[in-house]
Design an enzyme around this catalytic site. Sequence first.
Site, PDB file in Angstrom:
ATOM      1  CB  ILE A  58      -0.971  -0.002   1.203  1.00 16.65           C
ATOM      2  CG1 ILE A  58      -1.900   1.226   1.131  1.00 16.65           C
ATOM      3  CG2 ILE A  58      -0.257  -0.088   2.525  1.00 16.65           C
ATOM      4  CD1 ILE A  58      -3.040   1.176   2.146  1.00 16.65           C
ATOM      5  CB  SER A  59       1.431   3.822  -2.545  1.00 14.72           C
ATOM      6  OG  SER A  59       1.611   2.898  -3.588  1.00 14.72           O
TER       7      SER A  59
END
Length: 220
Positions: A58-59
């Site tokens: 998840i960025s």
Amino acid sequence: MEQYQDLLLKRSLPLSEQVVEAYYRHPRHLFIPEYTLQEAYEDIPLLLYKKGTFVSTISQPSFVMRILDMLQLAPGQKVFELGAGSGWNTALISYIVGAEGKVVSTEIIPEVADRARGILDQMRITNVKVLTGDGFEGYQAEAPYDRVIFTAGSFELPQRIFEQLKEDGLMIFVKKQEKKNDMLQLIKKVQGQMQVLNSIPCSFVTVNRSGESRLQDGTL
């Protein structure tokens, strides 16, 4: 929870009102329950899955929201997303495009796709279709798209996906480069050609590919 959310948002500003609304409507921690609240709102990417060569993250949240600003999303648009991951980015987009819009997201890792679908389903987000499989050729059945977004990097921009973008549509593409930083590119389709409007150094995981994985409909 609110204190963590507010602190992260302050570090991410300036942002459009619609992105801020989406951020509060779909809190990041709900998509990564294996992490603590404090970890969920640190401004860093977090690992979701790693097995062999298959990796999903998840960025960094501030970067996610800036990218959504760059896309100039609007109600009623149809968006193709390559890489569903946690489903958080999918949910943010779905909120901005609204009930009249739609998000088609692909995820090659079955466990990650199932996870994203489960969370999106629990949150009763109904304008999203999550497909399991290699989305490198897009999804013609729902084309054309007003917007396209890559959540992982690739050395080449897939022509099939670009063809499915509407004229004057916008695309976020992450270009991988040997021995150089990745480049996040904002691309506009002008008379059928690619026009790079903006380019920003970044770091993303590489698109997972598999010649044996075909898209499977996992509509919520």
